[in-house]
Design a protein around this motif. Structure first.
Motif, PDB file in Angstrom:
ATOM      1  N   GLY A   1      -5.018  41.145  11.409  1.00 32.48           N
ATOM      2  CA  GLY A   1      -5.749  40.974  10.165  1.00 32.48           C
ATOM      3  C   GLY A   1      -7.008  41.801  10.151  1.00 32.48           C
ATOM      4  O   GLY A   1      -7.216  42.655  11.007  1.00 32.48           O
TER       5      GLY A   1
ATOM      6  N   ARG B   1      -9.252  44.976   0.020  1.00 37.59           N
ATOM      7  CA  ARG B   1      -8.066  44.467   0.715  1.00 37.59           C
ATOM      8  C   ARG B   1      -6.882  45.431   0.704  1.00 37.59           C
ATOM      9  O   ARG B   1      -6.249  45.632   1.766  1.00 37.59           O
TER      10      ARG B   1
ATOM     11  N   GLU C   1      -5.409  46.671   4.243  1.00 35.79           N
ATOM     12  CA  GLU C   1      -4.055  46.315   4.654  1.00 35.79           C
ATOM     13  C   GLU C   1      -3.172  47.547   4.821  1.00 35.79           C
ATOM     14  O   GLU C   1      -2.248  47.542   5.643  1.00 35.79           O
TER      15      GLU C   1
ATOM     16  N   THR D   1     -12.671  37.299   5.355  1.00 36.71           N
ATOM     17  CA  THR D   1     -11.268  37.505   5.727  1.00 36.71           C
ATOM     18  C   THR D   1     -10.413  37.077   4.535  1.00 36.71           C
ATOM     19  O   THR D   1     -10.934  36.709   3.475  1.00 36.71           O
ATOM     20  N   THR D   2      -9.119  37.088   4.711  1.00 36.96           N
ATOM     21  CA  THR D   2      -8.240  36.608   3.641  1.00 36.96           C
ATOM     22  C   THR D   2      -8.425  35.121   3.378  1.00 36.96           C
ATOM     23  O   THR D   2      -8.031  34.612   2.331  1.00 36.96           O
ATOM     24  N   GLU D   3      -9.053  34.419   4.322  1.00 35.69           N
ATOM     25  CA  GLU D   3      -9.260  32.970   4.182  1.00 35.69           C
ATOM     26  C   GLU D   3     -10.551  32.619   3.455  1.00 35.69           C
ATOM     27  O   GLU D   3     -10.758  31.467   3.072  1.00 35.69           O
TER      28      GLU D   3
ATOM     29  N   GLU E   1     -11.796  41.323  -1.563  1.00 34.72           N
ATOM     30  CA  GLU E   1     -10.669  41.438  -2.486  1.00 34.72           C
ATOM     31  C   GLU E   1     -10.493  42.875  -2.958  1.00 34.72           C
ATOM     32  O   GLU E   1      -9.370  43.376  -3.066  1.00 34.72           O
TER      33      GLU E   1
END
Length: 234
Positions: A131, A114, A118, A147-149, A111
């Motif tokens: 990603g 990120r 990105e 990951t974002t998941e 987080e």
């Protein structure tokens, strides 16, 4: 937006050869995040002394309850990472928050990194990246993949690179036996300002809430005795 200018940041998540303990005082003013003080010690046991690091960081910044310059909130990195480091830093974060009567929130490494990850994806001109994967050290021949998941623990012996083109970052990228197609980033650990920025976004409702509790990817290793627990003492 709630006025929370002074953020105490704690991070004891790093494991293995990259392990360290960090406490920092970050000021948020006019949309900018400024590092006022930072106490950081390297080593696998460094995070166990994070309470002392927090004391030094607060002292160096001149923040105290007596001087009415106490932190307005506490941010702590909750993982993935060192089992002991996460417990120590989360406990200290909770203690400071309780003693000062201020909110505390958790932030994962992914987080905090990120926005930078990105941005790298957006600026990548050779081929589209679908990603990012943040690879950090774990125990027993494994790594954590965020990951974002979310986060999962992956055995290096069973590792199969995902299909597609990815941005790969983290302090344990070199441990992967095979690399996914894509780009390798030098980003590994977030700095105090990045952690503080996510914490304030979370506390002001721009991100889903996250308790200041360790992100444990694996189930507990301790098991109940086959014969059950002992009866309560009489």
């Amino acid at each position: 937006m709630t006025d929370m200018r002074r953020i105490l940041v704690l991070d004891g998540s790093a494991a293995g050869e990259s392990a360290y303990g960090l406490a920092a005082c970050v000021e948020h003013k006019a949309g900018r995040y400024t590092l006022l003080s930072c106490s950081k010690v390297a080593g696998k046991q460094a995070a166990e002394g994070i309470a002392g690091l927090a004391h030094h960081a607060l002292d160096d910044a001149g923040w105290s309850k007596e001087a009415e310059t106490a932190p307005h909130c506490v941010a702590v990195v909750v993982g993935p990472g060192s089992f002991t480091g996460l417990r120590a830093s989360c406990a200290v974060a909770a203690g400071y928050a309780l003693g000062l009567g201020v909110p505390v929130t958790g932030v994962t490494r992914g987080e905090a990194l990120r926005p930078s990850l990105e941005q790298t994806i957006r600026e990548h001109s050779e081929q589209p990246l679908q990603g990012w994967l943040l690879v950090t050290a774990a125990r027993k021949g494994r790594v954590f993949i965020e990951t974002t998941e979310g986060v999962q623990a992956v055995s290096l012996a069973d590792w199969i690179p995902p299909s597609g083109v990815w941005l790969v970052a983290g302090d344990a990228v070199s441990l992967l036996p095979a690399m996914p197609e894509g780009e390798v980033s030098t980003l590994a650990m977030p700095d105090a300002e990045q952690i503080a920025q996510v914490a304030l976004a979370r506390l002001n409702g721009y991100l889903p809430p996250r308790d200041a509790l360790p992100v444990y990817v694996d189930p507990p290793e301790a098991k109940r005795p086959a014969g059950g627990l002992r009866s309560a003492p009489v």
